[in-house]
Every structure is written in structure tokens, then in C-alpha cells.
Scaffold this motif. Structure first.
Motif, mmCIF file in Angstrom:
data_model
loop_
_atom_site.group_PDB
_atom_site.id
_atom_site.type_symbol
_atom_site.label_atom_id
_atom_site.label_comp_id
_atom_site.label_asym_id
_atom_site.label_seq_id
_atom_site.Cartn_x
_atom_site.Cartn_y
_atom_site.Cartn_z
ATOM 1 N N ASP A 67 9.967 -33.687 25.410
ATOM 2 C CA ASP A 67 9.699 -35.037 25.873
ATOM 3 C C ASP A 67 9.775 -35.151 27.403
ATOM 4 O OD1 ASP A 67 9.102 -37.645 25.393
ATOM 5 O OD2 ASP A 67 11.142 -38.281 24.926
ATOM 6 N N LYS A 82 3.463 -35.507 20.741
ATOM 7 C CA LYS A 82 4.777 -36.103 20.503
ATOM 8 C C LYS A 82 4.784 -36.917 19.214
ATOM 9 C CE LYS A 82 5.640 -37.485 24.965
ATOM 10 N NZ LYS A 82 6.365 -38.092 26.055
ATOM 11 N N ASN A 106 17.621 -37.220 26.016
ATOM 12 C CA ASN A 106 16.643 -38.300 25.976
ATOM 13 C C ASN A 106 16.516 -38.845 27.387
ATOM 14 O OD1 ASN A 106 16.170 -38.501 23.123
ATOM 15 N ND2 ASN A 106 18.308 -39.145 22.998
ATOM 16 N N ARG A 256 6.285 -44.483 18.982
ATOM 17 C CA ARG A 256 7.329 -43.688 18.324
ATOM 18 C C ARG A 256 7.737 -44.341 17.000
ATOM 19 N NH1 ARG A 256 12.334 -44.501 19.140
ATOM 20 N NH2 ARG A 256 11.996 -45.444 21.179
#
Ligand SMILES: Cc1cc2nc3c(=O)[nH]c(=O)nc-3n(C[C@H](O)[C@H](O)[C@H](O)COP(=O)(O)OP(=O)(O)OC[C@H]3O[C@@H](n4cnc5c(N)ncnc54)[C@H](O)[C@@H]3O)c2cc1C
Length: 393
Positions: A67, A82, A106, A256
Motif C-alpha cells: 500500500d 489493491k 498502514n 476498500r
């Protein structure tokens, strides 16, 4: 003529490298996550030994830093890739539903909006895993409508003074700094009146008030900011740009949500069909009953619709196009239909659907929560409706 050779034809096939990625992540989920999914967590967090093991496996898989952009040492995957990873990971409840850091830290996209000095101080150490962050936007009296926020940042010479209370802030207890969104001009609301700052969680006046118990694993915090001094150089971007930065991040976040939901629906189909074939009532397997067949057929159709929506949005994003409307649709449709899929799967399993041995009840709780967090469905529909009214009015 097949789709590949038709010059004007649409091609819905995933490129070869993404198909390989999908297969690799699927194997990881089947071998490493599903077998431990009900025992991987303790006190709402991944057990340290499980985190260590999965981090090593993720490295082996070559997914570490997927990411993170290439210029910062990551894999810099596009959104189609992703989305593929998120959809596959969505098939298991093993990893925390919000933020699975076994693939590297993250790193919120807001951090990529920092200037060079700020990047050195905050972004790079975050990527190296040395600093943790949280995002503080929601307040007791302003959640879905951030324009109504009451936390203020008042400029006094070379610093701002921050006052207010933030609520539901995930990981605040582990964060070294927060990306704080506060009003610099309350009269302008979300149209230029909101700014973003980096605030050191150890600054005098920052106080963790309490963790909120919830029906899901997250225990977000309430935080008080009492006359907290923040240097002007810790403002993110220009004054009044805070909302725009957060919006960019939310667009990707909505994809997401949609992608994860594909995985949830697929796993619910796997569990639901298996059980429907095995379980016999009144002399026949459940799979022979139309009421059960229709539940499975509905979830199957919705998974297909969602896949098309998510990949269309992700592909457009990778082409540099504006995907605001597509992102809203992916989140609204994905979160809602994955909750329905979990609900149907629970119904098909009868009493076992409620058992904590199986992942179904957790999918059910998690997906219900997704319909509220990062923008409740009704508010997203309201914003999407504005787009529809502009487009067709
Ligand atoms: C587990 C969890 C983690 C979170 N993590 C974070 C975090 O890290 N950082 C952060 O800043 N925030 C976080 N939040 C906050 C979250 O994003 C908000 O809860 C969410 O945006 C909704 O805000 P609210 O709860 O104030 O609901 P409100 O905005 O008060 O809305 C309440 C309900 O009213 C309805 N509604 C509201 N407006 C309208 C409308 N215009 N039309 C129709 N219906 C409407 C909706 O059904 C909505 O669910 C988290 C929340 C949870 C539960």
C-alpha cells in the motif's frame, strides 16, 4: 471474435499479473488465515505471536508494503491491484476488519500530502514502522456532518491553539501523533473552514478520556484537546484545505469497503452452499428448497454486480479519473449487500449461524458496522443524489 481480439470490445479480464496476485493472496487466506481466524485475536487485537507469524508470511508472499508508493520503498500498487488484495483478504475474519498491518504499516494517504519537512518527520518514520498514527475527525456532536464540528484551531502568531473533544478515534491509545481535523473558520464549515494538523499525542493538553466498548473489535477513543499548542509548520496543507485532504483519502477508503465486501459475500456463499447441501430437514437438503436457493442466488448476483462496480471504479482511478460517484456507489452497495449476504448465510445456518465457532456472526457484526463508519449509508446516498440531480436535472 473473442473479447481480446475485438478492437472496440470491452475487456473485463484481469491482467495476468493481477490474476497471479489474486491466486497468491487466495492461497495465503486459505492456508494462513482461515484456519486460525477464530483464535487469532485477543482483547480485540491480533495476538503478538500471530502478528509476527503473519508478517513473516506476508513478506514471503512479497506483499510487504503493497500500500506504500514506490518512491517511499513500497510496491506502489495501483487501485485495481489493491482492490484485488482487499477482496481476497475480505474472505476471512482473521485480520482486524479496519487496518491489517501485517503487510507493513498502514499509511493514511493524508500523510502523502505533507510537505518535505513534515514527510521526513512523520511519513518516513511511519513507513518504517517507528511511529503510529490515528485520525481525529469525528466529535460527539458532529460525525457524518463534519462541517458542524466544534473543535477549533485558533491561530496565535506562530502556533494554533486547539480546543475540543474528538470521539470514536481508532488506535488513539497506540498513536504517537494524530492527524487532527479542526475548524479554523466555523462560519465556512466544510467549504474552506476546516483545516488538518499533525498533533503529537504527548503534547500538553491532549488527554485520552475513555475507550468505547462496541459490538465489534474496535475500541475507539474519546480524546480531549485542552488549549493544545500546535506549531504552524505542523498544519497539513493550507488553512481551509483539511476537508479536501480527508476527502481524497475517503474516496480510496470507499473502494476498500466495496472490495472487502466482495470477499465477504464470496465466503458467505462458500459457507452457505456447503451447509445447504449437507443439512437435511423434512427429508431433503436445504439446497433443494427454493427459499434457500433464492437467498444464494441473490447474494451471487450482488457479488457479481459489486465486482463490476469496484473494478470499474478502481480502473478509472488508476487512469487518473474522478471517481467520487463510483466510490460512493461501491461503498453503499458493497457494505449493504455484504451485510445482507452475511444475514442470509446466518439464516441458512439456523442456530449454528449464531455460533462463535463459525465466522458468520462476526461478518454480520462487522458488515453492519461498515454501513455506519466512514460515512453512514444515508449520508452517502444524499451526496450521491446531489450528483444524480446535477447530472439529470
Ligand atoms: C468502530 C468505529 C471506528 C471509528 N473510527 C474513527 C476514526 O478513527 N476517526 C474518526 O474521525 N472517526 C471515526 N469513527 C466515526 C465514524 O466515522 C462516525 O461514527 C460516522 O461517520 C457517523 O457519525 P455519527 O456517529 O456522528 O452519526 P451521525 O452523523 O450523527 O448520524 C447518525 C445517523 O443518522 C442518519 N443520518 C445522518 N444524517 C443524515 C441525513 N442527512 N439524511 C438521512 N439520514 C441521516 C444516519 O443513519 C446515521 O447513521 C469511527 C466510528 C466507529 C463506530
Amino acid at each position: 471474435m473473442d473479447a481480446q481480439s475485438a478492437p472496440d470490445g470491452l475487456n473485463f479480464e484481469l491482467p495476468e499479473e493481477i490474476r497471479m496476485l489474486k491466486d497468491a493472496v487466495r492461497k495465503f487466506v486459505d492456508r494462513e488465515l482461515i484456519p486460525i481466524e477464530r483464535t487469532a485475536r485477543e482483547n480485540n487485537k491480533l495476538k503478538p505471536e500471530v502478528r509476527k507469524h503473519l508478517t513473516a508470511k506476508a513478506k514471503e508472499l512479497g506483499l510487504q508494503g503493497y500500500d506504500v508508493p514506490v518512491e517511499y520503498g513500497g510496491l506502489g500498487m495501483g487501485l485495481v491491484a489493491k482492490a484485488t488484495v482487499w477482496a481476497e483478504l475480505g474472505r476471512s475474519i482473521a485480520l482486524p476488519s479496519r487496518g491489517a498491518d501485517v503487510f507493513g504499516p498502514n499509511v493514511s494517504p493524508i500523510l502523502y500530502h505533507l510537505n518535505d519537512e513534515q514527510k521526513k518527520k512523520y511519513l518516513l518514520p511511519t513507513i518504517r514502522g517507528e511511529l503510529n498514527w490515528c485520525l481525529a475527525q469525528t466529535e460527539p456532536e458532529a460525525g457524518g456532518d463534519p462541517g458542524g464540528m466544534r473543535t477549533t484551531a485558533v491561530r496565535e502568531g506562530d502556533h494554533y491553539v486547539i480546543n475540543g473533544t474528538k470521539r470514536f478515534i481508532t488506535n488513539a491509545d497506540e498513536a504517537h501523533f494524530t492527524q487532527l481535523v479542526a475548524a479554523t473558520d466555523r462560519s465556512k464549515g466544510s467549504r474552506g473552514g476546516i483545516s488538518a494538523f499533525i498533533v503529537d499525542m504527548k503534547s500538553p493538553g491532549v488527554k485520552l478520556l475513555r475507550a468505547q466498548e462496541l459490538v465489534i473489535d474496535d475500541r475507539p477513543w474519546e480524546i480531549a484537546f485542552d488549549n493544545v499548542k500546535v506549531p504552524v509548520e505542523d498544519r497539513i496543507g493550507e488553512e481551509g484545505e483539511g476537508f479536501a485532504h480527508a476527502q481524497h483519502w475517503l474516496n480510496v477508503g470507499r473502494i476498500r469497503h466495496g472490495a472487502r465486501s466482495i470477499g465477504v459475500i464470496e465466503r458467505c456463499l462458500e459457507l452457505g452452499t456447503k451447509y445447504a447441501k449437507e443439512r437435511v430437514t423434512f427429508g431433503k437438503p436445504l439446497a433443494d428448497r427454493q427459499a434457500v436457493q433464492w437467498m444464494l442466488a441473490e447474494s451471487f448476483m450482488e457479488m457479481h454486480q459489486l465486482r463490476l462496480m469496484v473494478y470499474d471504479a478502481a480502473w478509472k482511478y488508476d487512469q487518473g479519473r474522478d471517481i467520487r460517484a463510483e466510490a460512493y456507489m461501491a461503498k453503499i452497495f458493497g457494505d449493504t449487500q455484504s451485510f445482507h449476504a452475511a444475514d442470509r448465510c446466518m439464516e441458512i445456518h439456523g442456530g449454528m449461524g449464531l455460533a462463535t465457532d463459525l465466522p458468520i456472526e462476526k461478518f454480520w457484526r462487522d458488515q453492519r458496522s461498515m454501513m455506519i463508519t466512514e460515512g453512514p449509508i444515508e449520508i452517502l446516498k444524499m451526496t450521491l443524489a446531489r450528483h444524480v440531480l446535477r447530472t439529470y436535472g
